[in-house]
Design a protein around this motif. Sequence first.
Motif, short mmCIF file in Angstrom:
data_model
loop_
_atom_site.label_atom_id
_atom_site.label_comp_id
_atom_site.label_asym_id
_atom_site.label_seq_id
_atom_site.Cartn_x
_atom_site.Cartn_y
_atom_site.Cartn_z
N MET A 83 -1.61 -9.41 -13.10
CA MET A 83 -2.19 -9.28 -14.43
C MET A 83 -1.11 -8.68 -15.34
N ASP A 84 -0.90 -9.27 -16.50
CA ASP A 84 0.17 -8.77 -17.36
C ASP A 84 -0.25 -7.51 -18.12
N ALA A 85 0.76 -6.78 -18.60
CA ALA A 85 0.54 -5.48 -19.24
C ALA A 85 -0.32 -5.59 -20.50
N GLN A 86 -0.14 -6.65 -21.25
CA GLN A 86 -0.92 -6.81 -22.49
C GLN A 86 -2.41 -6.99 -22.17
N LEU A 87 -2.73 -7.80 -21.17
CA LEU A 87 -4.13 -7.99 -20.79
C LEU A 87 -4.73 -6.68 -20.27
N MET A 88 -3.97 -5.95 -19.46
CA MET A 88 -4.47 -4.67 -18.95
C MET A 88 -4.73 -3.69 -20.09
N ASN A 89 -3.82 -3.62 -21.05
CA ASN A 89 -3.98 -2.73 -22.19
C ASN A 89 -5.21 -3.10 -23.01
N THR A 90 -5.38 -4.39 -23.27
CA THR A 90 -6.54 -4.86 -24.02
C THR A 90 -7.83 -4.55 -23.26
N LEU A 91 -7.83 -4.81 -21.97
CA LEU A 91 -9.01 -4.55 -21.16
C LEU A 91 -9.37 -3.06 -21.18
N GLN A 92 -8.37 -2.20 -20.98
CA GLN A 92 -8.63 -0.76 -20.97
C GLN A 92 -9.17 -0.28 -22.31
N GLN A 93 -8.51 -0.66 -23.39
CA GLN A 93 -8.93 -0.21 -24.72
C GLN A 93 -10.31 -0.74 -25.09
N THR A 94 -10.56 -2.01 -24.83
CA THR A 94 -11.84 -2.60 -25.23
C THR A 94 -12.98 -2.09 -24.34
N HIS A 95 -12.74 -1.97 -23.05
CA HIS A 95 -13.77 -1.44 -22.15
C HIS A 95 -14.16 -0.02 -22.58
N THR A 96 -13.19 0.80 -22.89
CA THR A 96 -13.46 2.16 -23.36
C THR A 96 -14.26 2.13 -24.66
N ALA A 97 -13.87 1.26 -25.57
CA ALA A 97 -14.59 1.14 -26.85
C ALA A 97 -16.04 0.69 -26.63
N VAL A 98 -16.24 -0.27 -25.72
CA VAL A 98 -17.59 -0.76 -25.42
C VAL A 98 -18.49 0.38 -24.97
N TRP A 99 -17.99 1.19 -24.04
CA TRP A 99 -18.81 2.26 -23.45
C TRP A 99 -18.99 3.46 -24.38
N ASN A 100 -18.25 3.50 -25.49
CA ASN A 100 -18.43 4.56 -26.48
C ASN A 100 -19.17 4.10 -27.72
N GLU A 101 -19.38 2.78 -27.87
CA GLU A 101 -19.95 2.23 -29.10
C GLU A 101 -21.47 2.39 -29.12
N LYS A 102 -21.97 3.12 -30.09
CA LYS A 102 -23.41 3.36 -30.19
C LYS A 102 -24.13 2.25 -30.96
N ASP A 103 -23.41 1.52 -31.81
CA ASP A 103 -24.02 0.42 -32.57
C ASP A 103 -24.07 -0.83 -31.69
N ARG A 104 -25.28 -1.29 -31.42
CA ARG A 104 -25.48 -2.42 -30.50
C ARG A 104 -24.75 -3.68 -30.94
N THR A 105 -24.81 -4.02 -32.20
CA THR A 105 -24.19 -5.24 -32.70
C THR A 105 -22.67 -5.20 -32.51
N THR A 106 -22.07 -4.07 -32.85
CA THR A 106 -20.63 -3.91 -32.68
C THR A 106 -20.26 -3.94 -31.20
N ARG A 107 -21.04 -3.24 -30.38
CA ARG A 107 -20.76 -3.21 -28.94
C ARG A 107 -20.85 -4.61 -28.34
N ASP A 108 -21.89 -5.35 -28.68
CA ASP A 108 -22.06 -6.69 -28.12
C ASP A 108 -20.90 -7.61 -28.52
#
Length: 119
Positions: A1-26
Amino acid sequence: MDAQLMNTLQQTHTAVWNEKDRTTRDALMQTIYADDISMYDKDFILTGTAAVSDFIDKLFVGDANFTFTVAKPMESTQNGARLYWDIRTGPQPNVLTGMDFFVLENGKVAHLFVFMDAQ
């Protein structure tokens, strides 16, 4: 898995689990999770992004202090990756720790295995 995909996955996964607004999270979920993602916990299995988002909603109920943070940078092997994390909850510092293991198919997370450390 390349570094860019890992970085995107880590950042977005963290954002998903912190996002309280359902529409934004989805919308965030659609960028990294397969529509039919399976999330495995020791006590249950969830199928689909809606079920995972419903679960995240339940975590936020009554806990404005819920925060999901990365404990160690993500590591990968082939089509899998692991991410160690901390969750802070409640008005008094209460820290839960664990690891998520991702299995990617076609560039998106198809399987998410959640491991909570013993408290």
